[in-house]
Design an enzyme around this catalytic site. Sequence first.
Site, PDB file in Angstrom:
ATOM      1  N   HIS A 134       0.818  -1.225   0.000  1.00 32.01           N
ATOM      2  CA  HIS A 134       0.000   0.000   0.000  1.00 32.01           C
ATOM      3  C   HIS A 134       0.860   1.288   0.000  1.00 32.01           C
ATOM      4  O   HIS A 134       0.674   2.200   0.797  1.00 32.01           O
ATOM      5  CB  HIS A 134      -1.085   0.005   1.082  1.00 32.01           C
ATOM      6  CG  HIS A 134      -0.668  -0.151   2.514  1.00 32.01           C
ATOM      7  ND1 HIS A 134       0.345   0.558   3.091  1.00 32.01           N
ATOM      8  CD2 HIS A 134      -1.179  -0.920   3.510  1.00 32.01           C
ATOM      9  CE1 HIS A 134       0.453   0.235   4.360  1.00 32.01           C
ATOM     10  NE2 HIS A 134      -0.447  -0.672   4.636  1.00 32.01           N
TER      11      HIS A 134
ATOM     12  N   HIS B 210      -6.831  -8.414  14.126  1.00 35.59           N
ATOM     13  CA  HIS B 210      -6.727  -7.165  13.352  1.00 35.59           C
ATOM     14  C   HIS B 210      -7.400  -7.390  12.003  1.00 35.59           C
ATOM     15  O   HIS B 210      -7.232  -8.448  11.397  1.00 35.59           O
ATOM     16  CB  HIS B 210      -5.234  -6.852  13.177  1.00 35.59           C
ATOM     17  CG  HIS B 210      -4.921  -5.620  12.389  1.00 35.59           C
ATOM     18  ND1 HIS B 210      -5.723  -4.512  12.351  1.00 35.59           N
ATOM     19  CD2 HIS B 210      -3.840  -5.315  11.610  1.00 35.59           C
ATOM     20  CE1 HIS B 210      -5.161  -3.592  11.587  1.00 35.59           C
ATOM     21  NE2 HIS B 210      -4.023  -4.054  11.115  1.00 35.59           N
TER      22      HIS B 210
ATOM     23  N   GLU C 131      -7.132  -5.479   9.104  1.00 38.82           N
ATOM     24  CA  GLU C 131      -6.606  -4.916   7.852  1.00 38.82           C
ATOM     25  C   GLU C 131      -6.546  -6.033   6.797  1.00 38.82           C
ATOM     26  O   GLU C 131      -6.364  -7.218   7.120  1.00 38.82           O
ATOM     27  CB  GLU C 131      -5.228  -4.263   8.065  1.00 38.82           C
ATOM     28  CG  GLU C 131      -4.847  -3.417   6.858  1.00 38.82           C
ATOM     29  CD  GLU C 131      -3.706  -2.428   7.104  1.00 38.82           C
ATOM     30  OE1 GLU C 131      -3.175  -2.360   8.224  1.00 38.82           O
ATOM     31  OE2 GLU C 131      -3.358  -1.710   6.133  1.00 38.82           O
TER      32      GLU C 131
ATOM     33  N   ASP D 283      -4.542  -7.366   4.800  1.00 40.75           N
ATOM     34  CA  ASP D 283      -3.474  -8.371   4.712  1.00 40.75           C
ATOM     35  C   ASP D 283      -3.632  -9.474   5.747  1.00 40.75           C
ATOM     36  O   ASP D 283      -2.915 -10.471   5.699  1.00 40.75           O
ATOM     37  CB  ASP D 283      -2.087  -7.723   4.818  1.00 40.75           C
ATOM     38  CG  ASP D 283      -1.928  -6.779   5.988  1.00 40.75           C
ATOM     39  OD1 ASP D 283      -2.893  -6.080   6.322  1.00 40.75           O
ATOM     40  OD2 ASP D 283      -0.835  -6.736   6.576  1.00 40.75           O
TER      41      ASP D 283
ATOM     42  N   HIS E 147      -2.280  -0.795  15.225  1.00 41.19           N
ATOM     43  CA  HIS E 147      -2.257   0.565  14.731  1.00 41.19           C
ATOM     44  C   HIS E 147      -3.595   0.961  14.109  1.00 41.19           C
ATOM     45  O   HIS E 147      -3.695   2.030  13.495  1.00 41.19           O
ATOM     46  CB  HIS E 147      -1.126   0.714  13.696  1.00 41.19           C
ATOM     47  CG  HIS E 147      -1.376  -0.053  12.422  1.00 41.19           C
ATOM     48  ND1 HIS E 147      -1.516   0.585  11.203  1.00 41.19           N
ATOM     49  CD2 HIS E 147      -1.556  -1.362  12.172  1.00 41.19           C
ATOM     50  CE1 HIS E 147      -1.744  -0.309  10.262  1.00 41.19           C
ATOM     51  NE2 HIS E 147      -1.773  -1.493  10.819  1.00 41.19           N
TER      52      HIS E 147
ATOM     53  N   ASP F 181       0.248  -6.750  14.250  1.00 42.48           N
ATOM     54  CA  ASP F 181       1.278  -5.968  13.560  1.00 42.48           C
ATOM     55  C   ASP F 181       2.419  -5.532  14.487  1.00 42.48           C
ATOM     56  O   ASP F 181       3.533  -5.274  14.025  1.00 42.48           O
ATOM     57  CB  ASP F 181       0.660  -4.709  12.933  1.00 42.48           C
ATOM     58  CG  ASP F 181      -0.038  -4.988  11.613  1.00 42.48           C
ATOM     59  OD1 ASP F 181       0.326  -5.955  10.938  1.00 42.48           O
ATOM     60  OD2 ASP F 181      -0.949  -4.223  11.262  1.00 42.48           O
TER      61      ASP F 181
ATOM     62  N   TYR G  50       9.703  -0.430   9.947  1.00 43.82           N
ATOM     63  CA  TYR G  50       8.286  -0.714  10.231  1.00 43.82           C
ATOM     64  C   TYR G  50       7.731   0.300  11.229  1.00 43.82           C
ATOM     65  O   TYR G  50       6.646   0.853  11.060  1.00 43.82           O
ATOM     66  CB  TYR G  50       8.189  -2.137  10.792  1.00 43.82           C
ATOM     67  CG  TYR G  50       6.810  -2.724  10.790  1.00 43.82           C
ATOM     68  CD1 TYR G  50       6.353  -3.452   9.697  1.00 43.82           C
ATOM     69  CD2 TYR G  50       5.963  -2.579  11.874  1.00 43.82           C
ATOM     70  CE1 TYR G  50       5.091  -4.007   9.693  1.00 43.82           C
ATOM     71  CE2 TYR G  50       4.702  -3.131  11.883  1.00 43.82           C
ATOM     72  CZ  TYR G  50       4.268  -3.851  10.787  1.00 43.82           C
ATOM     73  OH  TYR G  50       3.011  -4.398  10.790  1.00 43.82           O
TER      74      TYR G  50
ATOM     75  N   HIS H 121       3.784 -10.267  10.971  1.00 42.73           N
ATOM     76  CA  HIS H 121       4.712 -10.098   9.856  1.00 42.73           C
ATOM     77  C   HIS H 121       6.124 -10.420  10.317  1.00 42.73           C
ATOM     78  O   HIS H 121       6.542  -9.979  11.398  1.00 42.73           O
ATOM     79  CB  HIS H 121       4.736  -8.652   9.344  1.00 42.73           C
ATOM     80  CG  HIS H 121       3.455  -8.183   8.742  1.00 42.73           C
ATOM     81  ND1 HIS H 121       2.984  -8.650   7.542  1.00 42.73           N
ATOM     82  CD2 HIS H 121       2.542  -7.278   9.170  1.00 42.73           C
ATOM     83  CE1 HIS H 121       1.844  -8.042   7.252  1.00 42.73           C
ATOM     84  NE2 HIS H 121       1.550  -7.211   8.226  1.00 42.73           N
TER      85      HIS H 121
HETATM   86 FE1  FEO Z   1      -2.243  -3.413   9.834  1.00 43.73          FE
HETATM   87 FE2  FEO Z   1      -0.345  -5.978   8.638  1.00 43.73          FE
HETATM   88  O1  FEO Z   1      -1.774  -4.832   8.719  1.00 43.73           O
END
Ligand code: FEO
Length: 407
Positions: free
Chosen positions: A24, A78, A80, A82, A145, A164, A196, A229
């Site tokens: 993104h 979360h 999001e 991904d 986040h 995250d 990050y 991640h």
């Molecule tokens: Fe906030 Fe890895 O997405």
Amino acid sequence: MKAVELKNGVYWVGAIDWAVRDFHGYATPRGTTYNNYLIMDDEITLVDTVKHDFSEVTIKNISSVVDPSKIKNIVVNHIENDHVTSLDDIMALTPNATIYITEKGKKGLARFFDISRWDIRVVKTGDTLTIGKRTLLFLETPMLHWPDSMMTYVREEKLLFSQDGFGQHIASSARFDDQLITCESMSELDDAVIDYYANILMPFGQIIKNKIGDIQKLGLEIEMIAPDHGIIWRSHPQKVLNEYLALANGRAHLSVAVIYDTMWHSTEAMTLPILQGIQDEGVDCKVIKLRATPMSVAIKELWKSRGCLIGTPTLNNIMYPTVAEFLTHVRGLRPKNRIVGAFGSYGWGGGAVRDAYEEFKKMGLETVEPGLQILYKPSREDETTCYEFGKEFARRVKEYHTKFESV
Ligand code: FEO
């Protein structure tokens, strides 16, 4: 790939995205991973899912341990894209599973899927779920986040699933920090943590400090941190906690990032004597040209240094567009504890340096004023002025940096 055991009966079942280079708008030269985890207990529990493109991969990894139809609980830390866009594919295999999610997560999930089909339980900080020999403790982490975010702690394993938080964008065959044994790979990991933090978590430093404080107050022992991640923190989980605290407290090197763009190389020509002046004051310096560097790399370099000088030519009486875009992006990240200044070349009336200072004021950053404007191309005399400008800026950075020496 197949599942990788983290703890007895707890498996990584995620996916490695070796090819992603633009996440993104955030440059990911090292790729990334989407981590999710399977806990084998009386009630088989999946913690998080992955990006939709990797649904088949995670389903294969889960299947290497257990038939996915046996999953009883799915924790969604979360929402999001991904992490959640493969949820539909997983739920198709185990439609009676119960989803555990925060209130805000549930609202968001309804924008992705028809959730009326699913059994969803809303959880908040302190709620627990006993799945057999283990009990999961949920900890909301709003704005770390996203508003929906939470983490899940397994007391019996001293294991924190941190979504995250504490993650890094690294695609690697290693799953654990202790598997990165060369200095090069370890310094890549350190750099990826800062990258990050700077690009995703910079605005939330105070929240990070408060949340780490909450974890300490709850007396949660942490032997392993498993983010969504990158690398799992197995040998030194405390290292990344301390790193986050230092970053949230505004830690920076005594150095200057000179971040610029140029039209006809005049602003670029100013960077050389400025760099020399900074170095002659004993301060490290890195020069970054915006059009030659991904935005997220420039942001990381800004965050690593105590001082930042922005170089911008004037175009039509305002800032150069790439510099304006960069500063808008930086303003959204709300940097703190940094000292800044601006310089640039102009041909007619100027204006770009003034605009840069207006941006700095909006960000509430400490500034060194006035900036430096040079008409057209720097002359020999102008080069001396640039050199002195660099020296003075470096002196101010050193002075400002002493406020943070204990950080
Ligand atoms: Fe906030 Fe890895 O997405």
